[in-house]
Design a protein around this motif. Structure first.
Motif, PDB file in Angstrom:
ATOM      1  N   LEU A 246     -65.733  -0.257   0.124  1.00  0.00           N
ATOM      2  CA  LEU A 246     -66.841  -0.708  -0.724  1.00  0.00           C
ATOM      3  C   LEU A 246     -66.664  -0.235  -2.158  1.00  0.00           C
ATOM      4  CD1 LEU A 246     -69.817  -0.220   1.734  1.00  0.00           C
ATOM      5  CD2 LEU A 246     -68.794  -2.382   0.996  1.00  0.00           C
ATOM      6  N   GLU A 247     -66.197   0.994  -2.333  1.00  0.00           N
ATOM      7  CA  GLU A 247     -65.938   1.502  -3.667  1.00  0.00           C
ATOM      8  C   GLU A 247     -64.904   0.619  -4.372  1.00  0.00           C
ATOM      9  OE1 GLU A 247     -64.940   5.807  -5.489  1.00  0.00           O
ATOM     10  OE2 GLU A 247     -63.369   4.983  -4.196  1.00  0.00           O
ATOM     11  N   GLY A 248     -63.834   0.269  -3.663  1.00  0.00           N
ATOM     12  CA  GLY A 248     -62.799  -0.577  -4.242  1.00  0.00           C
ATOM     13  C   GLY A 248     -63.308  -1.961  -4.610  1.00  0.00           C
ATOM     14  N   LYS A 249     -64.155  -2.541  -3.766  1.00  0.00           N
ATOM     15  CA  LYS A 249     -64.685  -3.883  -4.021  1.00  0.00           C
ATOM     16  C   LYS A 249     -65.739  -3.892  -5.131  1.00  0.00           C
ATOM     17  CE  LYS A 249     -62.721  -6.880  -1.332  1.00  0.00           C
ATOM     18  NZ  LYS A 249     -61.864  -7.902  -1.908  1.00  0.00           N
ATOM     19  N   LEU A 250     -66.562  -2.842  -5.187  1.00  0.00           N
ATOM     20  CA  LEU A 250     -67.668  -2.820  -6.137  1.00  0.00           C
ATOM     21  C   LEU A 250     -67.281  -2.303  -7.518  1.00  0.00           C
ATOM     22  CD1 LEU A 250     -70.472  -1.499  -3.759  1.00  0.00           C
ATOM     23  CD2 LEU A 250     -70.125  -3.846  -4.541  1.00  0.00           C
ATOM     24  N   MET A 251     -66.302  -1.397  -7.565  1.00  0.00           N
ATOM     25  CA  MET A 251     -65.973  -0.740  -8.824  1.00  0.00           C
ATOM     26  C   MET A 251     -64.833  -1.415  -9.593  1.00  0.00           C
ATOM     27  SD  MET A 251     -68.227   1.594  -8.727  1.00  0.00           S
ATOM     28  CE  MET A 251     -67.896   2.919  -9.841  1.00  0.00           C
ATOM     29  N   THR A 252     -64.117  -2.290  -8.947  1.00  0.00           N
ATOM     30  CA  THR A 252     -62.964  -2.902  -9.609  1.00  0.00           C
ATOM     31  C   THR A 252     -62.659  -4.254  -8.976  1.00  0.00           C
ATOM     32  OG1 THR A 252     -60.612  -2.642 -10.091  1.00  0.00           O
ATOM     33  CG2 THR A 252     -61.384  -1.666  -8.060  1.00  0.00           C
ATOM     34  N   ASP A 253     -61.967  -5.083  -9.692  1.00  0.00           N
ATOM     35  CA  ASP A 253     -61.523  -6.361  -9.134  1.00  0.00           C
ATOM     36  C   ASP A 253     -60.074  -6.261  -8.644  1.00  0.00           C
ATOM     37  OD1 ASP A 253     -60.203  -6.171 -11.545  1.00  0.00           O
ATOM     38  OD2 ASP A 253     -60.680  -8.190 -12.217  1.00  0.00           O
ATOM     39  N   LYS A 254     -59.567  -5.050  -8.548  1.00  0.00           N
ATOM     40  CA  LYS A 254     -58.164  -4.836  -8.159  1.00  0.00           C
ATOM     41  C   LYS A 254     -57.969  -4.620  -6.664  1.00  0.00           C
ATOM     42  CE  LYS A 254     -56.331  -4.733 -12.356  1.00  0.00           C
ATOM     43  NZ  LYS A 254     -55.260  -5.600 -12.791  1.00  0.00           N
ATOM     44  N   CYS A 255     -59.048  -4.520  -5.886  1.00  0.00           N
ATOM     45  CA  CYS A 255     -58.941  -4.301  -4.443  1.00  0.00           C
ATOM     46  C   CYS A 255     -58.618  -5.630  -3.758  1.00  0.00           C
ATOM     47  CB  CYS A 255     -60.239  -3.721  -3.896  1.00  0.00           C
ATOM     48  SG  CYS A 255     -60.188  -3.353  -2.134  1.00  0.00           S
TER      49      CYS A 255
ATOM     50  N   GLU B  61     -53.202  -3.568  -8.495  1.00  0.00           N
ATOM     51  CA  GLU B  61     -53.974  -3.962  -7.321  1.00  0.00           C
ATOM     52  C   GLU B  61     -53.704  -2.983  -6.183  1.00  0.00           C
ATOM     53  OE1 GLU B  61     -54.280  -8.782  -7.762  1.00  0.00           O
ATOM     54  OE2 GLU B  61     -52.439  -7.947  -6.912  1.00  0.00           O
ATOM     55  N   PHE B  62     -54.693  -2.832  -5.295  1.00  0.00           N
ATOM     56  CA  PHE B  62     -54.522  -1.884  -4.202  1.00  0.00           C
ATOM     57  C   PHE B  62     -55.199  -2.385  -2.934  1.00  0.00           C
ATOM     58  CE2 PHE B  62     -58.350  -0.703  -6.435  1.00  0.00           C
ATOM     59  CZ  PHE B  62     -59.264  -0.453  -5.426  1.00  0.00           C
ATOM     60  N   TYR B  63     -54.771  -1.800  -1.839  1.00  0.00           N
ATOM     61  CA  TYR B  63     -55.313  -2.099  -0.518  1.00  0.00           C
ATOM     62  C   TYR B  63     -55.771  -0.778   0.091  1.00  0.00           C
ATOM     63  CZ  TYR B  63     -55.426  -3.386   4.417  1.00  0.00           C
ATOM     64  OH  TYR B  63     -55.816  -3.589   5.713  1.00  0.00           O
ATOM     65  N   VAL B  64     -56.938  -0.784   0.727  1.00  0.00           N
ATOM     66  CA  VAL B  64     -57.476   0.408   1.382  1.00  0.00           C
ATOM     67  C   VAL B  64     -57.465   0.172   2.883  1.00  0.00           C
ATOM     68  CG1 VAL B  64     -59.530   1.843   1.709  1.00  0.00           C
ATOM     69  CG2 VAL B  64     -58.951   0.971  -0.575  1.00  0.00           C
ATOM     70  N   GLY B  65     -56.990   1.160   3.638  1.00  0.00           N
ATOM     71  CA  GLY B  65     -56.976   1.047   5.089  1.00  0.00           C
ATOM     72  C   GLY B  65     -57.215   2.404   5.734  1.00  0.00           C
ATOM     73  N   ALA B  66     -57.407   2.384   7.039  1.00  0.00           N
ATOM     74  CA  ALA B  66     -57.592   3.622   7.802  1.00  0.00           C
ATOM     75  C   ALA B  66     -56.654   3.575   8.995  1.00  0.00           C
ATOM     76  CB  ALA B  66     -59.029   3.754   8.269  1.00  0.00           C
ATOM     77  N   SER B  67     -56.085   4.717   9.340  1.00  0.00           N
ATOM     78  CA  SER B  67     -55.116   4.747  10.426  1.00  0.00           C
ATOM     79  C   SER B  67     -54.913   6.162  10.932  1.00  0.00           C
ATOM     80  CB  SER B  67     -53.780   4.196   9.927  1.00  0.00           C
ATOM     81  OG  SER B  67     -52.807   4.222  10.933  1.00  0.00           O
ATOM     82  N   LYS B  68     -54.384   6.252  12.139  1.00  0.00           N
ATOM     83  CA  LYS B  68     -53.925   7.540  12.650  1.00  0.00           C
ATOM     84  C   LYS B  68     -52.511   7.816  12.153  1.00  0.00           C
ATOM     85  CE  LYS B  68     -56.759   7.646  16.798  1.00  0.00           C
ATOM     86  NZ  LYS B  68     -56.772   7.798  18.258  1.00  0.00           N
ATOM     87  N   GLU B  69     -51.872   6.791  11.620  1.00  0.00           N
ATOM     88  CA  GLU B  69     -50.517   6.913  11.068  1.00  0.00           C
ATOM     89  C   GLU B  69     -50.591   7.478   9.652  1.00  0.00           C
ATOM     90  OE1 GLU B  69     -47.888   6.195  12.837  1.00  0.00           O
ATOM     91  OE2 GLU B  69     -48.761   5.022  14.455  1.00  0.00           O
ATOM     92  N   THR B  70     -49.465   7.949   9.123  1.00  0.00           N
ATOM     93  CA  THR B  70     -49.413   8.420   7.737  1.00  0.00           C
ATOM     94  C   THR B  70     -49.461   7.225   6.788  1.00  0.00           C
ATOM     95  OG1 THR B  70     -47.006   8.308   7.595  1.00  0.00           O
ATOM     96  CG2 THR B  70     -47.971  10.384   8.423  1.00  0.00           C
ATOM     97  N   ALA B  71     -49.802   7.483   5.528  1.00  0.00           N
ATOM     98  CA  ALA B  71     -49.837   6.418   4.525  1.00  0.00           C
ATOM     99  C   ALA B  71     -48.460   5.778   4.370  1.00  0.00           C
ATOM    100  CB  ALA B  71     -50.336   6.977   3.190  1.00  0.00           C
ATOM    101  N   LYS B  72     -47.418   6.608   4.376  1.00  0.00           N
ATOM    102  CA  LYS B  72     -46.044   6.102   4.247  1.00  0.00           C
ATOM    103  C   LYS B  72     -45.691   5.178   5.426  1.00  0.00           C
ATOM    104  CE  LYS B  72     -41.304   7.737   3.720  1.00  0.00           C
ATOM    105  NZ  LYS B  72     -40.428   8.915   3.668  1.00  0.00           N
ATOM    106  N   ARG B  73     -46.087   5.583   6.626  1.00  0.00           N
ATOM    107  CA  ARG B  73     -45.826   4.764   7.827  1.00  0.00           C
ATOM    108  C   ARG B  73     -46.589   3.449   7.754  1.00  0.00           C
ATOM    109  NH1 ARG B  73     -43.406   2.073  11.313  1.00  0.00           N
ATOM    110  NH2 ARG B  73     -44.213   2.003  13.410  1.00  0.00           N
ATOM    111  N   ARG B  74     -47.836   3.481   7.282  1.00  0.00           N
ATOM    112  CA  ARG B  74     -48.619   2.245   7.167  1.00  0.00           C
ATOM    113  C   ARG B  74     -47.975   1.298   6.161  1.00  0.00           C
ATOM    114  NH1 ARG B  74     -50.289  -0.512   9.897  1.00  0.00           N
ATOM    115  NH2 ARG B  74     -52.013  -1.365   8.724  1.00  0.00           N
TER     116      ARG B  74
END
Length: 190
Positions: A83-92, A19-32
């Motif tokens: 949208l890609e995560g929601k439409l292409m897989t049930d893992k989002c 499973e995965f989560y998608v987000g957007a930030s000015k911070e780095t992925a590690k910081r998020r």
């Protein structure tokens, strides 16, 4: 001249479940990821926080999936990967709601941001406190409002919510104790 990046879309993946989560930030992925971990410790009820509490932070990896060079581009990229995560897989595991991008740079900032944790009234109260805050006072405000201490510092400096901060500075100052009472009571101080 190289463009300076504005922010990034990141993906946090549970290596045990996929499973995965998608987000957007000015911070780095590690910081998020670190911030999601903090939310989990604080008992937040988001899907990410629940997953971290259930599987442990060690089960998660964070990666940057796209760089953006403007607020508009960041928002559009986040929308695409969501949208890609929601439409292409049930893992989002993002919530099912996503506010589509509007062609307005201010559409998702400050109080217009559907994920904003603070109201304009709370911001104004924090900014109106007289003088420099001691570290302990910033911690108390942060806990009261459910945000990080650094965010309180950003508010007070005008680094975020610039228009609201400007309006607040035109209002009479408050003592720390007065501001804390207003924040705890949830009183509108406009």
């Amino acid at each position: 001249m190289e463009k300076q990046h504005f922010g990034a879309v990141y993906r946090v993946t549970n290596t045990l479940t996929g499973e995965f989560y998608v987000g957007a930030s000015k911070e780095t992925a590690k910081r998020r990821l670190s911030m999601h971990k903090h939310d989990a410790k604080r008992g937040r009820n988001s899907a990410m926080a629940q997953a971290i509490r259930k599987h442990g932070i060690e089960a998660f990896t964070a990666e940057t999936v796209a760089q953006a060079y403007s607020a508009k581009q960041l928002r559009l990229l986040e929308e695409f990967y969501f949208l890609e995560g929601k439409l292409m897989t049930d893992k989002c595991i993002n919530s099912g709601k996503f506010t589509p991008y509007e062609d307005n740079a201010e559409a998702f900032t400050g109080a217009n941001n559907p994920n904003a944790k603070l109201t304009k009234e709370q911001i104004k109260t924090v900014v109106r406190i007289k003088g420099r805050l001691r570290r302990g006072q910033a911690v108390i405000l942060a806990k009261t409002l459910g945000v990080g201490r650094n965010y309180i510092t950003q508010l007070r400096s005008g680094a975020v919510w610039q228009e609201t901060v400007k309006q607040a500075k035109e209002l009479p100052p408050l003592k720390f104790s007065e501001a804390l009472l207003l924040l705890e009571a949830g009183v509108n101080n406009d």
